[in-house]
Scaffold this motif. Structure first.
Motif, PDB file in Angstrom:
ATOM      1  N   PRO A   1      -8.387 -13.894 -47.900  1.00 18.17           N
ATOM      2  CA  PRO A   1      -7.054 -14.722 -48.192  1.00 18.17           C
ATOM      3  C   PRO A   1      -6.729 -14.593 -49.529  1.00 18.17           C
ATOM      4  O   PRO A   1      -7.493 -14.992 -50.406  1.00 18.17           O
ATOM      5  CB  PRO A   1      -7.424 -15.969 -47.643  1.00 18.17           C
ATOM      6  N   SER A   2      -5.340 -14.329 -49.816  1.00 22.43           N
ATOM      7  CA  SER A   2      -5.036 -14.216 -51.211  1.00 22.43           C
ATOM      8  C   SER A   2      -3.295 -14.332 -51.191  1.00 22.43           C
ATOM      9  O   SER A   2      -2.876 -13.558 -50.179  1.00 22.43           O
ATOM     10  CB  SER A   2      -5.253 -13.119 -51.908  1.00 22.43           C
ATOM     11  N   PRO A   3      -2.914 -15.104 -52.023  1.00 17.02           N
ATOM     12  CA  PRO A   3      -1.296 -15.037 -52.055  1.00 17.02           C
ATOM     13  C   PRO A   3      -0.742 -13.612 -52.284  1.00 17.02           C
ATOM     14  O   PRO A   3       0.451 -13.207 -52.085  1.00 17.02           O
ATOM     15  CB  PRO A   3      -0.884 -15.997 -52.938  1.00 17.02           C
TER      16      PRO A   3
ATOM     17  N   LEU B   1      -1.687 -21.717 -51.783  1.00 21.56           N
ATOM     18  CA  LEU B   1      -2.559 -22.779 -51.435  1.00 21.56           C
ATOM     19  C   LEU B   1      -3.678 -22.798 -52.553  1.00 21.56           C
ATOM     20  O   LEU B   1      -3.983 -22.151 -53.374  1.00 21.56           O
ATOM     21  CB  LEU B   1      -3.267 -22.273 -50.368  1.00 21.56           C
TER      22      LEU B   1
ATOM     23  N   TYR C   1       3.862 -18.760 -50.420  1.00 20.97           N
ATOM     24  CA  TYR C   1       3.241 -19.995 -51.156  1.00 20.97           C
ATOM     25  C   TYR C   1       2.084 -19.730 -51.441  1.00 20.97           C
ATOM     26  O   TYR C   1       1.164 -19.057 -51.323  1.00 20.97           O
ATOM     27  CB  TYR C   1       3.936 -21.132 -50.412  1.00 20.97           C
TER      28      TYR C   1
ATOM     29  N   GLY D   1      -6.779 -22.476 -52.056  1.00 24.87           N
ATOM     30  CA  GLY D   1      -7.935 -21.627 -51.744  1.00 24.87           C
ATOM     31  C   GLY D   1      -7.792 -20.910 -50.245  1.00 24.87           C
ATOM     32  O   GLY D   1      -6.846 -21.376 -49.607  1.00 24.87           O
TER      33      GLY D   1
ATOM     34  N   VAL E   1      -5.159 -10.520 -47.501  1.00 32.85           N
ATOM     35  CA  VAL E   1      -3.859 -11.005 -46.477  1.00 32.85           C
ATOM     36  C   VAL E   1      -3.678 -12.358 -47.004  1.00 32.85           C
ATOM     37  O   VAL E   1      -4.192 -13.332 -47.443  1.00 32.85           O
ATOM     38  CB  VAL E   1      -4.692 -11.226 -45.174  1.00 32.85           C
ATOM     39  N   SER E   2      -2.321 -12.411 -46.769  1.00 37.19           N
ATOM     40  CA  SER E   2      -1.381 -13.434 -47.269  1.00 37.19           C
ATOM     41  C   SER E   2      -0.996 -14.173 -45.910  1.00 37.19           C
ATOM     42  O   SER E   2      -0.197 -13.644 -45.191  1.00 37.19           O
ATOM     43  CB  SER E   2      -0.391 -13.196 -48.276  1.00 37.19           C
ATOM     44  N   LEU E   3      -1.006 -15.748 -46.208  1.00 35.06           N
ATOM     45  CA  LEU E   3      -0.377 -16.526 -44.997  1.00 35.06           C
ATOM     46  C   LEU E   3       1.228 -16.518 -45.155  1.00 35.06           C
ATOM     47  O   LEU E   3       1.768 -16.651 -44.258  1.00 35.06           O
ATOM     48  CB  LEU E   3      -0.915 -17.886 -44.850  1.00 35.06           C
ATOM     49  N   GLY E   4       1.721 -16.420 -46.205  1.00 35.70           N
ATOM     50  CA  GLY E   4       3.065 -16.467 -46.506  1.00 35.70           C
ATOM     51  C   GLY E   4       3.364 -16.578 -47.907  1.00 35.70           C
ATOM     52  O   GLY E   4       2.568 -16.726 -48.937  1.00 35.70           O
TER      53      GLY E   4
HETATM   54  N1  ADE Z   1      -4.764 -18.492 -50.842  1.00 36.97           N
HETATM   55  C1  ADE Z   1      -3.957 -19.156 -51.724  1.00 36.97           C
HETATM   56  N2  ADE Z   1      -2.794 -19.005 -51.169  1.00 36.97           N
HETATM   57  C2  ADE Z   1      -2.784 -18.162 -50.254  1.00 36.97           C
HETATM   58  C3  ADE Z   1      -1.803 -17.818 -49.006  1.00 36.97           C
HETATM   59  N3  ADE Z   1      -0.489 -17.929 -49.251  1.00 36.97           N
HETATM   60  N4  ADE Z   1      -2.482 -17.028 -48.315  1.00 36.97           N
HETATM   61  C4  ADE Z   1      -3.633 -16.730 -47.960  1.00 36.97           C
HETATM   62  N5  ADE Z   1      -4.576 -17.019 -48.868  1.00 36.97           N
HETATM   63  C5  ADE Z   1      -4.151 -18.039 -49.863  1.00 36.97           C
END
Ligand code: ADE
Length: 243
Positions: free
Chosen positions: A87-89, A142, A140, A144, A135-138
């Motif tokens: 997970p990553s933005p 987070l 923004y 982590g 993969v990013s949730l959206g």
């Molecule tokens: N880690 C930090 N931000 C995230 C995001 N937007 N989606 C998934 N993982 C994340």
């Protein structure tokens, strides 16, 4: 399905014991283990991070503990290899289509980054052994990846065979056909001056299906014009176009 989650905050993943995910684990549909990344450190401080090359704020997760974690969790002979999800933005957007793809995998490994992220060589090296998806949730940021894993695991687990009591609910729900779902109602028929739409109480299943489809189109057009634009013309029927 087997799932391994690696994090420096394993307690963050405690909700994976609850509710329907907990039940899927108890029934054996889901074999899930959460691991503390610090298991794979060797110094007294159990260090997992360091300053970024090239400068800049924050810290980056060092590659060594991650490399050892993946060595431990991926048997050399595993065929097919597991999928590594990070997970990553900066990742590709997580959507229902990915949830369906991943629900068909036999083994997922989630690597939860913290701080400014994980040294990119961990992902490069892993990609020589297994498919890797950031993969990013959206749009923004987070703290982590842990909360993202909770979200992704909820979306994936409910698609596993035998997890949902009524598989029909998968066919009708939002995103199943590229549209948002129509509004839903239950008893009582009148509540605080608001009535259930008459048509839903008519018993006319053809008209009800048409009403739901129209409501789904109207909602999607108002809230998610991007989804409506992405619908192929073949997904619309003549009455849709009239609506
Ligand atoms: N880690 C930090 N931000 C995230 C995001 N937007 N989606 C998934 N993982 C994340």
């Amino acid at each position: 399905m087997r799932v391994d989650v690696v994090s420096i905050f394993p307690e963050y993943l405690a909700p994976l014991d609850l509710s329907l995910i907990g039940r899927a684990r108890a029934s054996g549909v889901l074999d899930l283990a959460v691991h503390d990344l610090r298991t794979w450190t060797h110094d007294v401080h159990r260090t997992v991070d360091d300053t970024p090359y090239g400068g800049g704020p924050g810290m980056v997760m060092r590659p060594e503990p991650w490399g050892e974690a993946l060595d431990a969790l991926v048997p050399v002979e595993e065929d097919p290899p597991p999928r590594l999800v990070v997970p990553s933005p900066a990742g590709v957007p997580f959507r229902q289509a990915l949830a369906h793809e991943w629900a068909a995998e036999s083994h997922l490994i989630f690597a939860c980054g913290r701080y400014e992220g994980i040294d990119q060589r961990v992902l490069e090296h892993a990609a020589t052994r297994m498919p890797v998806t950031e993969v990013s949730l959206g749009d923004y940021v987070l703290f982590g990846g842990e909360v993202a894993v909770l979200v992704i695991m909820e979306a994936v687990t409910r698609l596993l065979p035998g997890v949902l009591g009524n598989a029909d609910s998968l066919a009708e729900e939002s995103h199943a056909h590229g549209l948002l779902e129509a509004p839903v109602y239950t008893k009582p028929p009148g509540w605080r001056g608001h009535d259930v739409p008459e048509i839903l109480r008519s018993g006319d299943h053809g008209r009800i299906a048409r009403w739901r489809r129209d409501q789904a189109l109207i909602r999607t057009a108002r809230r998610r014009p991007d989804m409506l634009a992405a619908l192929a013309a073949t997904d619309l029927d003549k009455r849709d176009v009239a609506a």
